[in-house]
Design a protein around this motif. Structure first.
Motif, PDB file in Angstrom:
ATOM      1  N   GLU A 165       0.761  -1.030   0.067  1.00 46.84           N
ATOM      2  CA  GLU A 165      -0.052   0.011   0.077  1.00 46.84           C
ATOM      3  C   GLU A 165       0.945   1.249   0.007  1.00 46.84           C
ATOM      4  OE1 GLU A 165      -3.280  -0.025  -0.156  1.00 46.84           O
ATOM      5  OE2 GLU A 165      -3.549  -2.334   0.353  1.00 46.84           O
ATOM      6  N   LYS A 166       0.509   2.178  -0.891  1.00 52.24           N
ATOM      7  CA  LYS A 166       1.086   3.360  -1.142  1.00 52.24           C
ATOM      8  C   LYS A 166       0.946   4.709  -0.251  1.00 52.24           C
ATOM      9  CE  LYS A 166       2.684   4.008  -5.227  1.00 52.24           C
ATOM     10  NZ  LYS A 166       2.556   4.278  -6.357  1.00 52.24           N
ATOM     11  N   TRP A 167       1.728   5.229   0.462  1.00 52.96           N
ATOM     12  CA  TRP A 167       1.215   6.397   1.220  1.00 52.96           C
ATOM     13  C   TRP A 167       1.643   7.406   0.319  1.00 52.96           C
ATOM     14  CZ3 TRP A 167      -1.336   6.414   5.862  1.00 52.96           C
ATOM     15  CH2 TRP A 167      -1.633   5.236   6.697  1.00 52.96           C
ATOM     16  N   GLY A 168       0.454   8.591   0.566  1.00 52.06           N
ATOM     17  CA  GLY A 168       0.545   9.812  -0.142  1.00 52.06           C
ATOM     18  C   GLY A 168      -0.376  10.775   0.726  1.00 52.06           C
ATOM     19  N   VAL A 169      -0.543  11.808   0.030  1.00 52.30           N
ATOM     20  CA  VAL A 169      -1.428  12.851   0.668  1.00 52.30           C
ATOM     21  C   VAL A 169      -2.490  13.302  -0.435  1.00 52.30           C
ATOM     22  CG1 VAL A 169      -1.473  15.422   1.492  1.00 52.30           C
ATOM     23  CG2 VAL A 169       0.424  14.069   1.721  1.00 52.30           C
ATOM     24  N   ASN A 181       4.068  16.128  -9.114  1.00 51.32           N
ATOM     25  CA  ASN A 181       4.012  14.714  -9.096  1.00 51.32           C
ATOM     26  C   ASN A 181       4.171  13.523  -7.891  1.00 51.32           C
ATOM     27  OD1 ASN A 181       3.397  15.116 -11.723  1.00 51.32           O
ATOM     28  ND2 ASN A 181       5.518  15.324 -12.408  1.00 51.32           N
ATOM     29  N   ASP A 182       4.852  14.215  -6.953  1.00 52.83           N
ATOM     30  CA  ASP A 182       5.044  13.644  -5.722  1.00 52.83           C
ATOM     31  C   ASP A 182       5.680  14.744  -4.801  1.00 52.83           C
ATOM     32  OD1 ASP A 182       7.998  13.937  -5.934  1.00 52.83           O
ATOM     33  OD2 ASP A 182       8.171  12.412  -7.390  1.00 52.83           O
ATOM     34  N   LEU A 183       5.709  14.366  -3.359  1.00 54.80           N
ATOM     35  CA  LEU A 183       5.943  15.121  -2.297  1.00 54.80           C
ATOM     36  C   LEU A 183       7.008  14.275  -1.588  1.00 54.80           C
ATOM     37  CD1 LEU A 183       2.231  15.665  -1.099  1.00 54.80           C
ATOM     38  CD2 LEU A 183       3.576  17.243  -2.507  1.00 54.80           C
ATOM     39  N   GLU A 184       7.819  15.545  -1.224  1.00 59.06           N
ATOM     40  CA  GLU A 184       9.359  15.082  -0.400  1.00 59.06           C
ATOM     41  C   GLU A 184       9.009  15.933   0.952  1.00 59.06           C
ATOM     42  OE1 GLU A 184      12.669  16.471  -2.230  1.00 59.06           O
ATOM     43  OE2 GLU A 184      12.401  15.330  -4.298  1.00 59.06           O
ATOM     44  N   PRO A 185       9.719  15.220   1.955  1.00 54.74           N
ATOM     45  CA  PRO A 185       9.598  15.832   3.220  1.00 54.74           C
ATOM     46  C   PRO A 185       9.552  17.377   3.170  1.00 54.74           C
ATOM     47  CG  PRO A 185      10.904  13.884   3.162  1.00 54.74           C
ATOM     48  CD  PRO A 185      10.602  14.237   1.837  1.00 54.74           C
ATOM     49  N   PHE A 205       5.240   8.157   9.713  1.00 60.86           N
ATOM     50  CA  PHE A 205       5.275   9.067   8.808  1.00 60.86           C
ATOM     51  C   PHE A 205       6.341  10.169   9.341  1.00 60.86           C
ATOM     52  CE2 PHE A 205       3.523  13.566   7.875  1.00 60.86           C
ATOM     53  CZ  PHE A 205       3.737  13.672   6.565  1.00 60.86           C
ATOM     54  N   ALA A 206       6.184  10.455  10.501  1.00 60.06           N
ATOM     55  CA  ALA A 206       7.354  11.084  11.262  1.00 60.06           C
ATOM     56  C   ALA A 206       8.791  10.865  11.128  1.00 60.06           C
ATOM     57  CB  ALA A 206       6.941  11.334  12.913  1.00 60.06           C
ATOM     58  N   ASN A 207       8.932   9.517  11.174  1.00 67.07           N
ATOM     59  CA  ASN A 207      10.297   9.229  10.572  1.00 67.07           C
ATOM     60  C   ASN A 207      10.506   9.407   9.383  1.00 67.07           C
ATOM     61  OD1 ASN A 207      10.519   8.007  13.012  1.00 67.07           O
ATOM     62  ND2 ASN A 207       9.965   6.072  12.724  1.00 67.07           N
ATOM     63  N   TRP A 208       9.597   9.157   8.429  1.00 72.75           N
ATOM     64  CA  TRP A 208       9.901   9.499   7.044  1.00 72.75           C
ATOM     65  C   TRP A 208      10.155  11.079   6.742  1.00 72.75           C
ATOM     66  CZ3 TRP A 208       7.240  12.727   3.641  1.00 72.75           C
ATOM     67  CH2 TRP A 208       7.461  12.704   2.369  1.00 72.75           C
ATOM     68  N   HIS A 260       7.637  10.935  -1.783  1.00 72.30           N
ATOM     69  CA  HIS A 260       8.872  10.288  -2.293  1.00 72.30           C
ATOM     70  C   HIS A 260      10.149  10.926  -1.351  1.00 72.30           C
ATOM     71  CE1 HIS A 260      11.664   9.348  -5.424  1.00 72.30           C
ATOM     72  NE2 HIS A 260      12.597  10.614  -5.063  1.00 72.30           N
ATOM     73  N   PRO A 261      11.029   9.893  -0.956  1.00 78.15           N
ATOM     74  CA  PRO A 261      10.962   8.512  -1.273  1.00 78.15           C
ATOM     75  C   PRO A 261       9.831   8.082  -0.968  1.00 78.15           C
ATOM     76  CG  PRO A 261      12.613   9.184   0.534  1.00 78.15           C
ATOM     77  CD  PRO A 261      12.064  10.340   0.158  1.00 78.15           C
ATOM     78  N   PRO A 262       9.552   6.901  -1.543  1.00 78.11           N
ATOM     79  CA  PRO A 262       8.119   6.092  -1.401  1.00 78.11           C
ATOM     80  C   PRO A 262       8.049   5.719  -0.034  1.00 78.11           C
ATOM     81  CG  PRO A 262       8.977   5.373  -3.402  1.00 78.11           C
ATOM     82  CD  PRO A 262      10.076   6.088  -2.677  1.00 78.11           C
ATOM     83  N   LEU A 263       6.886   5.675   0.792  1.00 69.14           N
ATOM     84  CA  LEU A 263       6.450   5.357   2.089  1.00 69.14           C
ATOM     85  C   LEU A 263       5.543   4.152   1.607  1.00 69.14           C
ATOM     86  CD1 LEU A 263       6.913   5.504   5.025  1.00 69.14           C
ATOM     87  CD2 LEU A 263       4.986   7.018   5.164  1.00 69.14           C
TER      88      LEU A 263
END
Length: 294
Positions: A165-169, A181-185, A205-208, A260-263
């Motif tokens: 399962e891919k996490w995103g916003v 196209n993707d979101l970085e920290p 998510f906090a670790n990411w 991105h990087p993928p979580l």
């Protein structure tokens, strides 16, 4: 003496010819000839008198015919009784908890096959958060559950689904985030977010983000993503979610953007340890193990 060879023998006796028997049995003539020869050698008696166009039973062959019919009839009756018992055994109800995820489709496919094999089985599906499902598993209100990792290995056994399962916003389309196209920290620093209520998800998510949970800009948390859509559309905040939870629900005003990087995380099919389940639940667990256990 094998049951299969006795069946061959009876068909040959009925047809009076190895060639016709081979057509009925969909096997070759040499195979049948060899099997009958080996059977005669095993019994120490000839079973057929081989005439020009017909095979006629000897006295020993007539005796074997009667006994073979009895043996095969008993075998068929026993097999049918086990089938009938199996049908009786596999009727019942299964209670399943399932989080919002792409892997709910995997569960659906397994259940489709299961119900086709056991049409007397019924099931109920409870959709909720991981916490809700775990509470009901612990309370005996659910038999099994589809959950997102991590999961306690002390209380549960489980198999992992292969799909990640891919996490995103989830963002509103006029948001500046929607142009990416993707979101970085760095893109999410200080951005108001709605997060799943599970603390271990927030920690992941906090670790990411390379932050502490308390440093995240979490405006609110939620249990089911459906309740969050209007909040995102009205620009209250964007929502951290897995893609599978909103794959079939996005509107023209909303957009999912992966991290991105993928979580990523995996779904698991879980059940409580040291519980005596009904036969039908045991069979479903066995199927899941057979399908996904590495």
């Amino acid at each position: 003496m094998e049951l299969r060879v006795l069946r061959y023998f009876l068909v040959i006796a009925e047809e009076g010819s190895i060639s016709r028997a081979s057509e009925v049995l969909h096997t070759t003539q040499p195979t049948l000839s060899r099997q009958i020869k080996e059977l005669e050698e095993e019994l120490g008696a000839g079973l057929f008198i081989r005439e020009k166009r017909k095979m006629v039973l000897t006295k020993a062959g007539m005796y074997l015919k009667d006994r073979a019919q009895e043996i095969l009839s008993l075998s068929d009756k026993t097999t049918q009784e086990f089938i009938n018992q199996r049908k009786q055994l596999f009727s019942g109800h299964i209670s399943i908890g399932c989080v919002e995820a792409d892997n709910s489709d995997t569960l659906s496919m397994i259940l489709e096959e299961f119900i086709a094999d056991y049409p007397e089985v019924t099931f109920s599906i409870f959709s909720g958060t991981g916490e809700d499902i775990i509470d009901k598993l612990d309370g005996g209100l659910l038999d099994v559950g589809v959950l997102l990792k991590p999961i306690s290995t002390e209380k549960y056994e489980y198999v992992s689904f292969p799909m990640h399962e891919k996490w995103g916003v989830l963002v509103e389309t006029s948001s500046f985030l929607a142009q990416k196209n993707d979101l970085e920290p760095k893109d999410l620093k200080g951005v108001p977010l709605l997060a799943p209520v599970r603390k271990d998800v927030q920690k992941k998510f906090a670790n990411w983000m390379e932050q502490e949970v308390d440093d995240l800009t979490i405006t609110g948390d939620y249990n089911l993503i459906f309740n969050v859509f209007s909040l995102v559309e009205n620009k209250v905040a964007s929502a951290l979610t897995i893609e599978g939870a909103i794959a079939h629900r996005q509107t023209e005003n909303l957009r999912f953007i992966p991290l991105h990087p993928p979580l990523e995380t995996q779904c698991v099919f879980a059940w409580r340890k040291n519980i005596m389940f009904s036969p039908v639940v045991q069979e479903l667990i066995k199927r899941m193990n057979d399908a996904f256990r590495a």
